[in-house]
Design a protein around this motif. Structure first.
Motif, PDB file in Angstrom:
ATOM      1  N   ALA A  20       0.977  -1.199   0.029  1.00 25.11           N
ATOM      2  CA  ALA A  20      -0.105  -0.082   0.183  1.00 25.11           C
ATOM      3  C   ALA A  20       0.818   1.117  -0.025  1.00 25.11           C
ATOM      4  N   LEU A  21       2.159   1.295   0.756  1.00 25.20           N
ATOM      5  CA  LEU A  21       2.848   2.297   0.763  1.00 25.20           C
ATOM      6  C   LEU A  21       3.595   2.371  -0.501  1.00 25.20           C
ATOM      7  N   GLU A  22       3.801   1.358  -1.431  1.00 23.55           N
ATOM      8  CA  GLU A  22       4.324   1.527  -2.534  1.00 23.55           C
ATOM      9  C   GLU A  22       3.395   2.285  -3.733  1.00 23.55           C
ATOM     10  N   SER A  23       2.223   1.931  -3.458  1.00 26.47           N
ATOM     11  CA  SER A  23       1.058   2.393  -4.195  1.00 26.47           C
ATOM     12  C   SER A  23       0.989   3.866  -3.809  1.00 26.47           C
ATOM     13  N   LEU A  24       1.128   4.099  -2.935  1.00 23.78           N
ATOM     14  CA  LEU A  24       1.139   5.458  -2.224  1.00 23.78           C
ATOM     15  C   LEU A  24       2.132   6.287  -2.942  1.00 23.78           C
ATOM     16  N   ARG A  25       3.494   5.733  -3.058  1.00 26.39           N
ATOM     17  CA  ARG A  25       4.757   6.198  -3.661  1.00 26.39           C
ATOM     18  C   ARG A  25       4.409   6.496  -4.848  1.00 26.39           C
ATOM     19  N   ARG A  26       3.685   5.685  -5.538  1.00 26.40           N
ATOM     20  CA  ARG A  26       3.520   5.945  -7.064  1.00 26.40           C
ATOM     21  C   ARG A  26       2.694   7.081  -7.728  1.00 26.40           C
ATOM     22  N   VAL A  27       1.826   7.340  -6.438  1.00 21.86           N
ATOM     23  CA  VAL A  27       0.860   8.398  -6.951  1.00 21.86           C
ATOM     24  C   VAL A  27       1.325   9.825  -6.294  1.00 21.86           C
ATOM     25  N   MET A  28       2.423   9.412  -5.450  1.00 22.46           N
ATOM     26  CA  MET A  28       3.230  10.909  -5.196  1.00 22.46           C
ATOM     27  C   MET A  28       3.596  11.851  -6.225  1.00 22.46           C
TER      28      MET A  28
ATOM     29  N   ASN B 186       1.344  16.496   2.676  1.00 21.34           N
ATOM     30  CA  ASN B 186       1.711  17.590   2.244  1.00 21.34           C
ATOM     31  C   ASN B 186       0.997  18.071   0.844  1.00 21.34           C
ATOM     32  N   TYR B 187       0.688  16.891   0.111  1.00 20.42           N
ATOM     33  CA  TYR B 187       0.295  16.755  -1.281  1.00 20.42           C
ATOM     34  C   TYR B 187      -0.987  16.866  -1.331  1.00 20.42           C
ATOM     35  N   ILE B 188      -1.841  16.471  -0.192  1.00 23.23           N
ATOM     36  CA  ILE B 188      -3.334  16.452  -0.038  1.00 23.23           C
ATOM     37  C   ILE B 188      -3.406  17.851   0.175  1.00 23.23           C
ATOM     38  N   TRP B 189      -2.867  18.396   1.243  1.00 21.93           N
ATOM     39  CA  TRP B 189      -2.600  19.569   1.703  1.00 21.93           C
ATOM     40  C   TRP B 189      -2.808  20.728   0.621  1.00 21.93           C
ATOM     41  N   ALA B 190      -1.597  20.539  -0.127  1.00 21.64           N
ATOM     42  CA  ALA B 190      -1.270  21.546  -1.312  1.00 21.64           C
ATOM     43  C   ALA B 190      -2.408  21.504  -2.276  1.00 21.64           C
ATOM     44  N   LEU B 191      -2.697  20.519  -2.587  1.00 26.75           N
ATOM     45  CA  LEU B 191      -3.830  20.250  -3.606  1.00 26.75           C
ATOM     46  C   LEU B 191      -5.095  21.073  -3.028  1.00 26.75           C
ATOM     47  N   SER B 192      -5.515  20.976  -1.801  1.00 25.05           N
ATOM     48  CA  SER B 192      -6.624  21.420  -1.371  1.00 25.05           C
ATOM     49  C   SER B 192      -6.558  23.020  -1.286  1.00 25.05           C
ATOM     50  N   GLU B 193      -5.097  23.377  -1.182  1.00 25.52           N
ATOM     51  CA  GLU B 193      -5.013  24.934  -1.033  1.00 25.52           C
ATOM     52  C   GLU B 193      -5.156  25.454  -2.417  1.00 25.52           C
TER      53      GLU B 193
ATOM     54  N   HIS C 208      -0.994  14.977 -19.206  1.00 29.91           N
ATOM     55  CA  HIS C 208      -0.003  13.895 -19.075  1.00 29.91           C
ATOM     56  C   HIS C 208      -0.808  12.671 -19.292  1.00 29.91           C
ATOM     57  N   SER C 209       0.041  11.751 -20.066  1.00 31.32           N
ATOM     58  CA  SER C 209      -0.627  10.316 -19.988  1.00 31.32           C
ATOM     59  C   SER C 209      -0.429   9.744 -18.809  1.00 31.32           C
ATOM     60  N   PRO C 210      -1.012   8.560 -18.392  1.00 30.41           N
ATOM     61  CA  PRO C 210      -1.143   7.874 -17.469  1.00 30.41           C
ATOM     62  C   PRO C 210       0.164   7.417 -17.044  1.00 30.41           C
ATOM     63  N   HIS C 211       1.057   7.182 -18.285  1.00 31.04           N
ATOM     64  CA  HIS C 211       2.182   6.490 -17.999  1.00 31.04           C
ATOM     65  C   HIS C 211       3.421   7.399 -17.813  1.00 31.04           C
ATOM     66  N   GLU C 212       2.960   9.047 -17.851  1.00 26.36           N
ATOM     67  CA  GLU C 212       4.017   9.984 -17.661  1.00 26.36           C
ATOM     68  C   GLU C 212       4.626   9.837 -16.522  1.00 26.36           C
ATOM     69  N   SER C 213       3.971   9.083 -15.454  1.00 22.00           N
ATOM     70  CA  SER C 213       4.933   9.050 -14.240  1.00 22.00           C
ATOM     71  C   SER C 213       5.974   8.067 -14.376  1.00 22.00           C
ATOM     72  N   GLU C 214       5.941   7.570 -15.204  1.00 19.81           N
ATOM     73  CA  GLU C 214       7.184   6.661 -15.521  1.00 19.81           C
ATOM     74  C   GLU C 214       8.305   7.112 -16.341  1.00 19.81           C
ATOM     75  N   ARG C 215       8.115   8.464 -16.665  1.00 15.79           N
ATOM     76  CA  ARG C 215       9.047   9.000 -17.570  1.00 15.79           C
ATOM     77  C   ARG C 215      10.312   9.140 -16.956  1.00 15.79           C
TER      78      ARG C 215
ATOM     79  N   VAL D 169      13.621   9.169 -11.932  1.00 16.49           N
ATOM     80  CA  VAL D 169      12.669   9.754 -11.197  1.00 16.49           C
ATOM     81  C   VAL D 169      11.714  10.548 -11.764  1.00 16.49           C
ATOM     82  N   ALA D 170      10.330  10.568 -11.366  1.00 11.88           N
ATOM     83  CA  ALA D 170       9.291  10.906 -11.944  1.00 11.88           C
ATOM     84  C   ALA D 170       8.637  11.914 -11.119  1.00 11.88           C
ATOM     85  N   PHE D 171       8.418  13.097 -11.633  1.00 12.76           N
ATOM     86  CA  PHE D 171       7.787  14.068 -10.988  1.00 12.76           C
ATOM     87  C   PHE D 171       6.831  15.040 -11.989  1.00 12.76           C
ATOM     88  N   ASP D 172       5.684  15.212 -11.669  1.00 13.55           N
ATOM     89  CA  ASP D 172       5.050  16.376 -11.963  1.00 13.55           C
ATOM     90  C   ASP D 172       3.887  16.472 -11.005  1.00 13.55           C
ATOM     91  N   PRO D 173       3.691  17.581 -10.574  1.00 12.76           N
ATOM     92  CA  PRO D 173       2.555  17.683  -9.536  1.00 12.76           C
ATOM     93  C   PRO D 173       1.381  17.449 -10.163  1.00 12.76           C
TER      94      PRO D 173
END
Length: 355
Positions: free
Chosen positions: A117-125, A145-152, A283-290, A337-341
DNA sequence: TAGGCCATCTGGTCCT
DNA sequence: AGGACCAGATGGCCTA
């Protein structure tokens, strides 16, 4: 497996012996799953658990005493009054071992599920790397923080590309993780903020910058077990410099002073999860893997020598110069490393839609 | 070598 | 009674 003698937490051997964990010669019954593992625990726990176990099996003891009871005190030993002293017969030991092994397997499985579950969470981070995993605690903090930031973002319409967004993400994170997040966001330096903060605080910001190579926004965090936890809360930064109208106008109990816990508890985000996020969705769903391939040379070394982001005090800037958010204009990221908010947002929004 | 992080074992507690 | 959950303890691995 773990083979550690008794004695660290007290003399448990006597207790164990009285329960039959040890053979008459005092040696341990068996190796891996030996009940003498209890000796690794605190004395109190050991005592309670052992005695409890003893009483637990008293019933079945009646039926087995006949078959294998061994007189510990010899033939001439006076008969004892009171409840029968518990003895661990071989049959009981077998049952106990089987029970314990079963429980261990369940616990392992449970923890594996938790890790999955933690790994799943990492993937959507916002920042995900297969090789440079966030530690568990950092993952949870970043998720918070991410939830918080998005809420903001929803609440105030603040841009997700702003420094503030990154600062929210980085709040309370260790310096390496902050570096990772900020680096992934590819933000440029913002010495202005740093300088102003220094003015306000009357010197180098909370001992983080320069000398020790800390996060420019970091400060000592004596209360936390992990290293340089504690980037100064973004709201502190911007609030005190008059960033009115920003997402950071919410009052904070903390000021620009030392001794403030880096992760100051509930950062209750505004509960604005009813609508869809107006975020970039291209972004495509696979962009997190870029992959980011900014500085492959450094990456190779970095990836080979660092497993967790939190174990890299130098952070992605590869040096003691601090947080790239404010001090670096380029970032060295792990190859994968894959990032975009926004990448996770398609997940978030789709999930939110069902709320 | 110290510190951080992790997996695992373990007993206690609560729930079904 | 058995399972889930939890927290403490321990040792291993890795990095600075």
């Amino acid at each position: 497996m773990m083979t550690k003698p008794f004695g660290k937490n007290g003399d448990v051997s006597e207790l164990v012996s009285s329960l039959g964990w040890l053979e008459e010669d005092g040696s341990s019954q068996d190796g891996e799953e030996s009940p003498d593992m209890m000796g690794h625990h605190g004395l109190n726990a050991g005592i309670h658990s052992c005695t409890d176990l003893g009483s637990e099996d008293i019933d079945e003891e009646e039926e087995e005493d006949d078959e294998e009871e061994i007189g510990l005190n010899g033939e001439n030993a006076p008969k004892r009054r009171g409840p029968k002293k518990k003895k661990m017969t071989k049959a009981r030991q077998e049952r106990f071992r089987a029970r314990r092994m079963k429980a261990n397997a369940r616990e392992r499985s449970r923890m594996h599920g938790l890790n999955d579950a933690l790994e799943s969470l990492r993937r959507v981070m916002p920042c995900y790397s297969k090789t440079q995993k966030l530690s568990k605690i950092e993952t949870l903090r970043l998720a918070h923080n991410y939830i918080w930031a998005l809420s903001e973002v929803l609440e105030s319409g603040q841009s997700t590309e702003s420094h503030g967004f990154v600062e929210m993400l980085c709040k309370g994170l260790s310096q390496p993780t902050s570096n990772l997040v900020a680096g992934c966001l590819q933000l440029g330096p913002s010495s202005m903020i740093l300088n102003k903060l220094e003015d306000k605080c009357g010197g180098p910001v909370l001992g983080g910058v320069g000398a020790q190579g800390g996060h420019p926004l970091s400060y000592p965090s004596p209360g936390l077990p992990s290293p340089p936890y504690g980037s100064l809360e973004a709201s502190h930064l911007l609030h005190m410099k008059g960033f009115k109208g920003s997402a950071y106008d919410n009052p904070s109990p903390n000021e620009c002073s030392s001794g403030t816990p880096p992760y100051d508890g509930p950062l209750t985000p505004p509960l604005s999860i009813s609508g869809n996020f107006a975020l970039k969705q291209e972004h495509s769903p696979h962009e997190s893997e870029r992959n980011y391939t900014t500085h492959p040379g450094h990456h190779a070394h970095y990836l080979s020598s660092h497993h967790y982001a939190t174990s890299t005090p130098g952070g992605l800037t590869g040096g003691p110069q601090g947080h790239p958010l404010f001090q670096a204009s380029r970032y060295e990221l792990p190859l994968d490393v894959a990032f975009d908010p926004f990448t996770p947002s398609h997940l978030v929004s789709s999930q939110m839609g069902s709320i």
